[in-house]
Design an enzyme around this catalytic site. Structure first.
Site, mmCIF file in Angstrom:
data_model
loop_
_atom_site.group_PDB
_atom_site.id
_atom_site.type_symbol
_atom_site.label_atom_id
_atom_site.label_comp_id
_atom_site.label_asym_id
_atom_site.label_seq_id
_atom_site.Cartn_x
_atom_site.Cartn_y
_atom_site.Cartn_z
ATOM 1 N N ARG A 135 -1.816 -0.936 5.934
ATOM 2 C CA ARG A 135 -2.662 -1.461 4.865
ATOM 3 C C ARG A 135 -2.151 -2.732 4.196
ATOM 4 O O ARG A 135 -2.846 -3.298 3.364
ATOM 5 C CB ARG A 135 -2.919 -0.368 3.808
ATOM 6 C CG ARG A 135 -3.881 0.705 4.301
ATOM 7 C CD ARG A 135 -4.174 1.729 3.241
ATOM 8 N NE ARG A 135 -2.968 2.406 2.815
ATOM 9 C CZ ARG A 135 -2.429 3.449 3.435
ATOM 10 N NH1 ARG A 135 -2.999 3.962 4.501
ATOM 11 N NH2 ARG A 135 -1.312 3.996 2.995
ATOM 12 N N THR A 179 1.900 4.015 6.890
ATOM 13 C CA THR A 179 0.662 3.233 7.026
ATOM 14 C C THR A 179 0.494 2.303 5.823
ATOM 15 O O THR A 179 -0.425 1.494 5.797
ATOM 16 C CB THR A 179 -0.581 4.147 7.088
ATOM 17 O OG1 THR A 179 -0.567 5.004 5.939
ATOM 18 C CG2 THR A 179 -0.610 4.969 8.353
ATOM 19 N N GLU A 197 0.872 16.316 6.927
ATOM 20 C CA GLU A 197 0.222 17.233 7.866
ATOM 21 C C GLU A 197 0.870 17.178 9.251
ATOM 22 O O GLU A 197 0.395 17.830 10.180
ATOM 23 C CB GLU A 197 -1.272 16.894 7.988
ATOM 24 C CG GLU A 197 -2.088 17.291 6.774
ATOM 25 C CD GLU A 197 -2.019 16.267 5.647
ATOM 26 O OE1 GLU A 197 -1.652 15.111 5.921
ATOM 27 O OE2 GLU A 197 -2.298 16.619 4.501
ATOM 28 N N ASN A 274 -0.036 15.555 -1.241
ATOM 29 C CA ASN A 274 -0.364 16.974 -1.339
ATOM 30 C C ASN A 274 0.773 17.823 -0.778
ATOM 31 O O ASN A 274 1.784 17.313 -0.318
ATOM 32 C CB ASN A 274 -1.673 17.248 -0.598
ATOM 33 C CG ASN A 274 -1.630 16.728 0.821
ATOM 34 O OD1 ASN A 274 -1.868 15.551 1.050
ATOM 35 N ND2 ASN A 274 -1.279 17.579 1.770
ATOM 36 N N ASP A 319 -5.433 19.748 -0.274
ATOM 37 C CA ASP A 319 -5.163 18.377 0.187
ATOM 38 C C ASP A 319 -5.595 17.347 -0.849
ATOM 39 O O ASP A 319 -5.935 16.210 -0.509
ATOM 40 C CB ASP A 319 -5.841 18.092 1.549
ATOM 41 C CG ASP A 319 -5.357 16.793 2.195
ATOM 42 O OD1 ASP A 319 -4.247 16.343 1.857
ATOM 43 O OD2 ASP A 319 -6.091 16.227 3.014
ATOM 44 N N ASN A 406 -10.632 7.775 -1.668
ATOM 45 C CA ASN A 406 -9.459 7.802 -0.804
ATOM 46 C C ASN A 406 -8.663 6.508 -1.025
ATOM 47 O O ASN A 406 -8.625 5.998 -2.140
ATOM 48 C CB ASN A 406 -9.889 8.048 0.640
ATOM 49 C CG ASN A 406 -8.820 8.752 1.439
ATOM 50 O OD1 ASN A 406 -7.720 8.233 1.606
ATOM 51 N ND2 ASN A 406 -9.110 9.937 1.937
ATOM 52 N N TRP A 407 -8.061 5.936 0.027
ATOM 53 C CA TRP A 407 -7.179 4.771 -0.162
ATOM 54 C C TRP A 407 -7.952 3.473 -0.360
ATOM 55 O O TRP A 407 -7.345 2.425 -0.627
ATOM 56 C CB TRP A 407 -6.222 4.631 1.024
ATOM 57 C CG TRP A 407 -6.900 4.664 2.353
ATOM 58 C CD1 TRP A 407 -7.055 5.775 3.144
ATOM 59 C CD2 TRP A 407 -7.548 3.593 3.046
ATOM 60 N NE1 TRP A 407 -7.759 5.443 4.280
ATOM 61 C CE2 TRP A 407 -8.080 4.112 4.247
ATOM 62 C CE3 TRP A 407 -7.726 2.236 2.776
ATOM 63 C CZ2 TRP A 407 -8.779 3.341 5.176
ATOM 64 C CZ3 TRP A 407 -8.424 1.460 3.702
ATOM 65 C CH2 TRP A 407 -8.945 2.014 4.876
ATOM 66 N N CYS A 620 -4.480 14.629 19.367
ATOM 67 C CA CYS A 620 -5.359 13.750 20.151
ATOM 68 C C CYS A 620 -6.533 13.295 19.295
ATOM 69 O O CYS A 620 -7.035 12.174 19.431
ATOM 70 C CB CYS A 620 -5.898 14.481 21.384
ATOM 71 S SG CYS A 620 -4.644 15.308 22.372
ATOM 72 N N HIS A 624 -8.968 9.992 19.271
ATOM 73 C CA HIS A 624 -10.109 10.277 20.147
ATOM 74 C C HIS A 624 -11.194 11.081 19.446
ATOM 75 O O HIS A 624 -12.214 11.395 20.049
ATOM 76 C CB HIS A 624 -9.641 10.997 21.412
ATOM 77 C CG HIS A 624 -8.789 10.135 22.306
ATOM 78 N ND1 HIS A 624 -9.315 9.128 23.084
ATOM 79 C CD2 HIS A 624 -7.444 10.104 22.501
ATOM 80 C CE1 HIS A 624 -8.323 8.529 23.751
ATOM 81 N NE2 HIS A 624 -7.185 9.093 23.398
HETATM 82 CA CA CA Z 1 -3.004 14.859 3.023
#
Ligand code: CA
Length: 697
Positions: A135, A179, A197, A274, A319, A406-407, A620, A624
Site C-alpha cells: 500500500r 502489505t 490468519e 484481530n 475479525d 477496510n484499509w 490458493c 485464485h
Molecule cells: Ca483479520
C-alpha cells in the site's frame, strides 16, 4: 577568447554539477507535519495528520468537469495495485506488484528508476501466497523506505533508487507478511506486519534508525507466555486480560496498516489487529478483553513505551480489527477545541477519540451493525447484543469480516468538517457448531477456528461513499454504490472529493453535496486512492489503476462478475490535469472465463473433498478466488487448460516446481502426487458443476 573559455568552463561545471549530484532534499518532520505545504504529497496520508486533504484548489468544483488525462504509464506486468504514490520535488514514487518501486517524472510519467527487491527470489520454494500487494512508501531525510512482503525494511536513495540499507523485520519461517507502508518520524522508521490468519502469530511493531537501519525499539501488541517473562509493564498489564494458554495460539493483534505519528503531541498511534484465531473460545477460553487486540495504542515515539490505549472491540471474536486509518484532526466539540483521532474500524462504529487521554468522546454506527447496540460512553465499551458471540452455534453478523470500512483510506476536509468514508455493507453467517477446543493453527496454513460464509448484504447495494460529520456523528450525504470495495478518497481545498470504483469509474464529487461533477472510465477496477500535487504551476490528480486487495482476489464470490480477468486489462498509472491532452488507449474488453469440461474425467468425490481442503489450507483462494472463482489476481483455474489431465506434468512443474514464480505463483514443493491430484479433482468438480449450471456470461 578568454571570455568564451570562461563560458565553456561554466557550462562544464554546471553540467557536472547536475549529473554528479546525488543529493536529495532533506525531508524532515517539520515538512511532514506542514498542512499548508501544497505542491507535494510527502507521506502516505499526504502529511503526518493522514487527512488526505490537499490545500490545492486550481482544480475545483467549478472546473473539475474539464479534467483530462495528462499522461499515463503502462504497467503491463503488474496485477493488484493498491498503493498511494508519494510526490517530492516533481518526482513520483510508487510501489507496484511484487514490491517493485518506481520513480517517475511527475509531470510526464517518464520512468526515472526502478528497484526490484526480488521478493520472488527471496521466497523461492517457500509457501507464500497473496504477495502481489503493497500500500505504500514513506520518505525521510534523503531516502525513501519500503517494506517487502517477505519482511524486509529497505532504505532507497531517492535520487538513484539504490539500496542504502536493508533490515529483516521477521524470519522467513514465521507466518508473517507485510502489505502496509512503513512510517517515518523523528529519525526513525516503524513497521508492523500481517498474518493473523496465516498461522499462530503474535503481532509487534519495530522502529529502526532511519540513517543506519539499526533497530531502535520493538513493541509487542499481545503478551507472550508469562513463564518467559514480560517484555515491559504494558505486556504484564495486557496479560491480565487473557485466559488459558493463549500464547500457544500466538494471540494476533498484528499491526498491518494504520500507523500515525502526531508531531504536535509527539505520540505514535498504532491500529491493532484481530485475534489469532478469531474464535475467542479457542484463544482465551475463559473470556477476557485480550489487550491489545482491536485497539488504538499510543506509544512514545523515542522509546516505544506504552502511553494509553482504547480498545474498540474487547474480546473480539469476529475479525473486527482496528487496523483502519487513524486520522488526526482539531475539532470544536461543545464549544471547546479538542485534539482528536478519527477512526472507523471494521466493527461499524465511527469513533472520535481524545488524542491526549485516549478516552472516547463519541461513537456512533456508520453502517448497519447487529453485534452491539451502542457504545457506552461512560465505560467506552460496546454493549453487545445477546447471540452475537455465536454462542447458540450459528448467527448472522453485520458487518462481515470485510468490515464496514477496510484499509481504503478515508479523507478529512477541515473546510467542510466532513470525513469522506468508503463504506462496505456486508454481513456474514458465523457457525460455531464444529467448535473444537483442541484446534491449533499451523504456520502458513492458518485458519479462524469458526466457520463463516458470506451473508446477504443488509442493503440492496454493497458499498457507499459517505460524507460523515464527526461532530454530529451522522452522514451529511451518502452515495450508494452497487459494488463495494471502492478506493480510498482524496479531498481538496477546491472542495472536490475523488474516488475510484470497482467498476473502473473514477469520480469527482462536490464535497458539500455529493453531486457527481466528473467521471472517467478507466476500463479496469480501481482500488488505489487518488492523490494530487503540483509541478511547474500545474495541478495534477493521479491514481494507480489495477483492481486489488482481498476482495479483488475473490475472497467473496461477487468479485469475479466484473470481467477483470487475469491478463485481460492493462494496469496503469494515470495523471489528470485541466490542461491534459494525453490519448489513452482503450482497455481490453471485460472477460468472463468459461469453465472447461474435460471429456471422460470422472470426479472422485473423496479426492475432491481433500482438494477443497488443500485449496483452503494452502491459501490458493488468496489469488485464485474463493470457491475457485478468480477475480483477476490470478488465472481462473476452472478455465485453465493446465489442469486438464494431458497437461499434468506441466501442472506439477508449476505448482510444485515453481515454474511461474516470476509471475507471482509460489512453489509448493512439499505437495505429494496425491495432493496435486486432489486439487485437480476439486477444480474439475467446480468446473463441471459450473458448466452444468450454465454460468452466465
Ligand atoms: Ca483479520
Amino acid at each position: 577568447m578568454i571570455l568564451r573559455l570562461w563560458n565553456l568552463y561554466l557550462l562544464v561545471v554546471v553540467a557536472l554539477g547536475v549529473s554528479m549530484s546525488t543529493e536529495a532534499r532533506n525531508i524532515t518532520d517539520k515538512e511532514l507535519a506542514n498542512e499548508s505545504e501544497s505542491a507535494d504529497w510527502l507521506a502516505y496520508g499526504r502529511t503526518h495528520s493522514e487527512q488526505r486533504f490537499s490545500p490545492l484548489a486550481d482544480i475545483n468544483r467549478k472546473n473539475v468537469g474539464d479534467l483530462k488525462p495528462d499522461w499515463y504509464l503502462p504497467l503491463p506486468d503488474d496485477v493488484g495495485l493498491v498503493a498511494t504514490p508519494l510526490v517530492i520535488d516533481g518526482v513520483m514514487y510508487f510501489v507496484g506488484t511484487m514490491n517493485i518501486v518506481r520513480a517517475v517524472d511527475a509531470a510526464s510519467g517518464k520512468l526515472l528508476w526502478e528497484y526490484d527487491p526480488e521478493v520472488r527470489k527471496v521466497l523461492a520454494g517457500r509457501k507464500q501466497a497473496g504477495w502481489v500487494h503493497n500500500r505504500g512508501l514513506t520518505a525521510y531525510g534523503e531516502n525513501i523506505f519500503q517494506a517487502t512482503w517477505d519482511g524486509r525494511l529497505i532504505a532507497l536513495n531517492r535520487k538513484t533508487g539504490k539500496p542504502v540499507w536493508s533490515q529483516r523485520t521477521f524470519e522467513l519461517d514465521e507466518a508473517l507478511y507485510i502489505t502496509g507502508a512503513p512510517k517515518a518520524f523523528k529519525g526513525k522508521v516503524l513497521i508492523g506486519n500481517g498474518g493473523t490468519e496465516a498461522g499462530p502469530t503474535r503481532g509487534y511493531v519495530t522502529a529502526y534508525d532511519a540513517e543506519t537501519g539499526k533497530q531502535a525499539w520493538r513493541f509487542y501488541l499481545v503478551p507472550g507466555n508469562p513463564a518467559d517473562g514480560f517484555e515491559d509493564a504494558a505486556m504484564e498489564m495486557a496479560a491480565e486480560t487473557w485466559t488459558g494458554e493463549w500464547w500457544k495460539h500466538g494471540g494476533g493483534g498484528n499491526a498491518w496498516h494504520a500507523i500515525t505519528y502526531d508531531a504536535e503531541l509527539e505520540t505514535l498511534y498504532i491500529g491493532t489487529g484481530n485475534g489469532s484465531p478469531w474464535n475467542r473460545k479457542n484463544r482465551s477460553p475463559d473470556g477476557g478483553d485480550n489487550l491489545f487486540l482491536c485497539s488504538v495504542v499510543a506509544l512514545d515515539p523515542d522509546t516505544g513505551e506504552y502511553k494509553w490505549h482504547y480498545q474498540t472491540t474487547p474480546g473480539e471474536t469476529w475479525d473486527y480489527n482496528s487496523n483502519m486509518d487513524i486520522v488526526l484532526a482539531d475539532l470544536e466539540i461543545e464549544g471547546k477545541p479538542r485534539k482528536v483521532i478519527l477512526h472507523a474500524p471494521k466493527n461499524g462504529f465511527f469513533y472520535v477519540i481524545d488524542r491526549l487521554t485516549g478516552r472516547v468522546i463519541s461513537a456512533e454506527p456508520f453502517a448497519d451493525v447487529n453485534w452491539a447496540s451502542h457504545i457506552d460512553l461512560k465505560t467506552g465499551r460496546p454493549v453487545e447484543i445477546p447471540g452475537a458471540r455465536y454462542e447458540d452455534g450459528r448467527q448472522n453478523i453485520t458487518p462481515s469480516l470485510l468490515g464496514a470500512h477496510n484499509w481504503h483510506a478515508m479523507s478529512y476536509s477541515p473546510r467542510t468538517g466532513l470525513v469522506y468514508l468508503p463504506t462496505l455493507h456486508t454481513s456474514m453467517d458465523m457457525d460455531d457448531r464444529a467448535y473444537d477446543d483442541t484446534w491449533y493453527a499451523k504456520a502458513f496454513e492458518g485458519g479462524t477456528a469458526v466457520d463463516w460464509v458470506e451473508g446477504k448484504s443488509p442493503r440492496d447495494y454493497d458499498g457507499s461513499l459517505q460524507a460523515w460529520d464527526p461532530i454530529s456523528q451522522e452522514a451529511k450525504w451518502a452515495v450508494p454504490q452497487p459494488l463495494g470495495w471502492a478506493s480510498g478518497t482524496l479531498v481538496t481545498a477546491g472542495d472536490v472529493v475523488f474516488q475510484g470504483q470497482a467498476d473502473g469509474l473514477l469520480k469527482a464529487y462536490n464535497a458539500e453535496t455529493g453531486e457527481v461533477l466528473w467521471h472517467f472510465d478507466a476500463g479496469l477496477g480501481i482500488s488505489a486512492p487518488p492523490i494530487t500535487y503540483k509541478v511547474n504551476g500545474r495541478q495534477y490528480m493521479a491514481v494507480l489503476v489495477g483492481y486489488g486487495g482481498s476482495y479483488a482476489a475473490g475472497l467473496l464470490p461477487d468479485a469475479n462478475n466484473l470481467g477483470w480477468a487475469y491478463g485481460a486489462q492493462e494496469r496503469r498509472l494515470i495523471a489528470f490535469s485541466l490542461e491534459g491532452q494525453a490519448q489513452i488507449p482503450g482497455q481490453g474488453p471485460r472477460i468472463y472465463p468459461q469453465p472447461l469440461l474435460e471429456a471422460g474425467f470422472e470426479v472422485d468425490a473423496e479426492l475432491a473433498t481433500e482438494g477443497e481442503l488443500l485449496y483452503l489450507t494452502k491459501t490458493c483462494y488468496a489469488c485464485h478466488g474463493s470457491g475457485v472463482l478468480a477475480a483477476g489476481m490470478a488465472p481462473d483455474l476452472r478455465a485453465s487448460a493446465m489442469l486438464l489431465s494431458e497437461m499434468e506434468p506441466f501442472f506439477q512443474s508449476v505448482v510444485r516446481g515453481g515454474d511461474r514464480v516470476a509471475r507471482g505463483m509460489p512453489a509448493f514443493p512439499d505437495l505429494t502426487d496425491e495432493e496435486l491430484e486432489a486439487l485437480r479433482h476439486y477444480v474439475r468438480k467446480v468446473a463441471h458443476e459450473a458448466h452444468s449450471a450454465n454460468i452466465p456470461d
